[in-house]
Design a protein around this motif. Structure first.
Motif, mmCIF file in Angstrom:
data_model
loop_
_atom_site.group_PDB
_atom_site.id
_atom_site.type_symbol
_atom_site.label_atom_id
_atom_site.label_comp_id
_atom_site.label_asym_id
_atom_site.label_seq_id
_atom_site.Cartn_x
_atom_site.Cartn_y
_atom_site.Cartn_z
ATOM 1 N N PRO A 283 0.792 -1.238 0.000
ATOM 2 C CA PRO A 283 0.000 0.000 0.000
ATOM 3 C C PRO A 283 0.823 1.287 0.000
ATOM 4 C CG PRO A 283 -0.732 -1.549 1.704
ATOM 5 C CD PRO A 283 0.564 -2.060 1.192
ATOM 6 N N LEU A 303 -2.544 0.405 -7.411
ATOM 7 C CA LEU A 303 -3.953 0.410 -7.791
ATOM 8 C C LEU A 303 -4.272 1.726 -8.488
ATOM 9 C CD1 LEU A 303 -5.662 -0.979 -4.546
ATOM 10 C CD2 LEU A 303 -5.209 -2.214 -6.672
ATOM 11 N N ARG A 305 -6.993 3.370 -8.272
ATOM 12 C CA ARG A 305 -7.731 4.223 -7.345
ATOM 13 C C ARG A 305 -7.583 3.691 -5.928
ATOM 14 N NH1 ARG A 305 -12.805 3.793 -7.521
ATOM 15 N NH2 ARG A 305 -13.370 5.882 -6.811
ATOM 16 N N LYS A 306 -7.530 4.638 -4.970
ATOM 17 C CA LYS A 306 -7.475 4.316 -3.536
ATOM 18 C C LYS A 306 -6.329 3.364 -3.196
ATOM 19 C CE LYS A 306 -12.424 5.098 -2.781
ATOM 20 N NZ LYS A 306 -13.683 4.558 -2.238
ATOM 21 N N HIS A 307 -5.162 3.652 -3.759
ATOM 22 C CA HIS A 307 -4.002 2.787 -3.536
ATOM 23 C C HIS A 307 -3.645 2.712 -2.051
ATOM 24 C CE1 HIS A 307 -0.131 0.848 -4.258
ATOM 25 N NE2 HIS A 307 0.398 1.743 -3.450
ATOM 26 N N LYS A 308 -3.712 3.834 -1.344
ATOM 27 C CA LYS A 308 -3.304 3.857 0.064
ATOM 28 C C LYS A 308 -4.324 3.179 0.979
ATOM 29 C CE LYS A 308 -2.456 8.348 0.212
ATOM 30 N NZ LYS A 308 -2.036 9.658 0.777
ATOM 31 N N GLU A 309 -5.498 2.851 0.436
ATOM 32 C CA GLU A 309 -6.549 2.248 1.252
ATOM 33 C C GLU A 309 -6.625 0.733 1.085
ATOM 34 O OE1 GLU A 309 -10.220 4.280 0.515
ATOM 35 O OE2 GLU A 309 -9.232 6.251 0.464
ATOM 36 N N GLN A 310 -5.533 0.141 0.640
ATOM 37 C CA GLN A 310 -5.519 -1.307 0.413
ATOM 38 C C GLN A 310 -5.731 -2.089 1.710
ATOM 39 O OE1 GLN A 310 -2.199 -2.792 -1.988
ATOM 40 N NE2 GLN A 310 -1.849 -0.704 -2.703
ATOM 41 N N THR A 311 -6.317 -3.264 1.543
ATOM 42 C CA THR A 311 -6.479 -4.210 2.642
ATOM 43 C C THR A 311 -5.836 -5.527 2.203
ATOM 44 O OG1 THR A 311 -8.583 -5.064 1.815
ATOM 45 C CG2 THR A 311 -8.669 -3.121 3.247
ATOM 46 N N ASN A 314 -7.092 -6.843 -1.209
ATOM 47 C CA ASN A 314 -6.715 -6.324 -2.533
ATOM 48 C C ASN A 314 -5.291 -5.754 -2.577
ATOM 49 O OD1 ASN A 314 -7.114 -3.983 -1.056
ATOM 50 N ND2 ASN A 314 -8.163 -2.888 -2.710
ATOM 51 N N SER A 315 -4.454 -6.151 -1.633
ATOM 52 C CA SER A 315 -3.107 -5.590 -1.579
ATOM 53 C C SER A 315 -2.303 -5.927 -2.835
ATOM 54 C CB SER A 315 -2.353 -6.102 -0.352
ATOM 55 O OG SER A 315 -1.018 -5.629 -0.359
#
Length: 335
Positions: A283, A303, A305-311, A314-315
């Protein structure tokens, strides 16, 4: 209070304090605030080295987390304090806030040092002029108003004879001459490359290069390392959790042929010691925490979109293939 609001208030505080500031003053007492994790502290080391070069007679007082105190064992010009309340009655000529709080901000406004430099102002400026920079660059930029021609960019950790002897004795006892260090852990599971893939890399290193692999980390990584090594047939490898403190680990890195690991404190220590590194990112923001030595290879997918919000679900760290890491190992170890 959000981080962005704190940055803005920090910028305002420095503007106010520095209206009559003097960056040519011969500072004798310097307070540095860095209440952060291991990797963050290691990337800030050039600040201390440059301050010593500029003001060799000044006493630097660092407010940091207790586990980071060890990095300053061999730097007698720095006093480490682990509770900010211990310094609140003191006055300092210069305050450098590398990661503070509302409390440290109010303290600076109450004490009005001759100059205050802060990370918040730099982050706020960079947000509107190109984005976040590598952490080492950001930390240097905080003290830019003080710097002269020669700037120390190295963040190499200072180790001593005790640390090197401990490493030498351990390696001799285990019969190890050349080795690779691996760190499998990370506080955020979305930043962890799967241990079965690490096991494939370890097997490849054992078979292709006949090298031992030393698996490092904190107490939480011990079981993770054992689980990984159970997947490897060779007995060349060791789980060394608990064998070395952080300074001894830095000395261990200095002798390593290669470090492989996730974004974490052990990665930043290895990079600081100029160990060739293969860094696996998930992330993290591009460039910000990348090692800056010349012998680092980065594996990082993004990603849209929302790369920093990975879990964990979806890492992008799971997009890194064993084959590409093996290829990087070959580049470093020169098959």
């Amino acid at each position: 209070m959000s981080e962005k609001v704190l940055y803005f208030k920090s910028w305002l505080a420095s503007k106010y304090i520095n209206l009559l500031g003097d960056n040519s003053y011969d500072f004798k007492s310097i307070l540095i605030i860095k209440m952060d994790e291991i990797g963050d502290l290691v990337t800030a080391l050039p600040v201390f080295y440059n301050l010593y070069q500029l003001y060799p007679d000044a006493k630097q007082t660092l407010v940091c987390k207790s586990f980071n105190t060890i990095f300053f064992k061999h730097l007698d010009y720095i006093d480490c304090v682990n509770d900010f309340k211990e310094v609140t009655e003191n006055d300092y000529d210069l305050i450098i806030d590398l990661r503070g709080t509302v409390e440290t901000l109010h303290y600076a406004l109450a004490k009005k040092p001759k100059l205050r430099l802060d990370r918040g102002s730099v982050r706020l400026k960079n947000k509107f002029s190109g984005g976040q920079k590598n952490e080492i660059d950001t930390n240097i930029e905080v003290i830019q108003p003080l710097l002269r021609e020669h700037v120390i960019w190295s963040n190499k950790i200072v180790t001593g004879n005790d640390e090197h002897q401990k490493v030498a004795d351990y390696l001799q006892e285990e019969g190890i001459r050349k080795y690779v260090i691996l760190h499998l852990g990370a506080r955020d599971e979305a930043r962890r490359w799967p241990i079965d893939r690490y096991a494939e890399i370890i097997t490849h290193i054992n078979k292709t290069y006949s090298l031992s692999c030393l698996l490092v980390g904190g107490p939480d990584d011990k079981m993770l390392n054992d689980t990984c090594l159970a997947l490897v047939k060779s007995k060349l490898n060791l789980n060394v959790v608990g064998e070395f403190n952080l300074l001894e680990y830095a000395a261990l890195c200095e002798k390593a042929a290669l470090f492989i690991g996730n974004e974490s404190g052990p990665l930043h220590i290895a990079a600081a010691q100029n160990t060739p590194t293969i860094a696996l990112f998930g992330p993290g923001v591009k460039d910000v925490f990348y090692p800056k030595n010349d012998t680092s290879i980065i594996h990082h997918y993004f990603l849209a979109r929302k790369h920093k919000e990975q879990t964990v679900a979806n890492s992008t760290i799971f997009s890194i293939k064993v084959s590409e890491v093996m290829e990087s190992v070959g580049k470093v170890l020169k098959e």
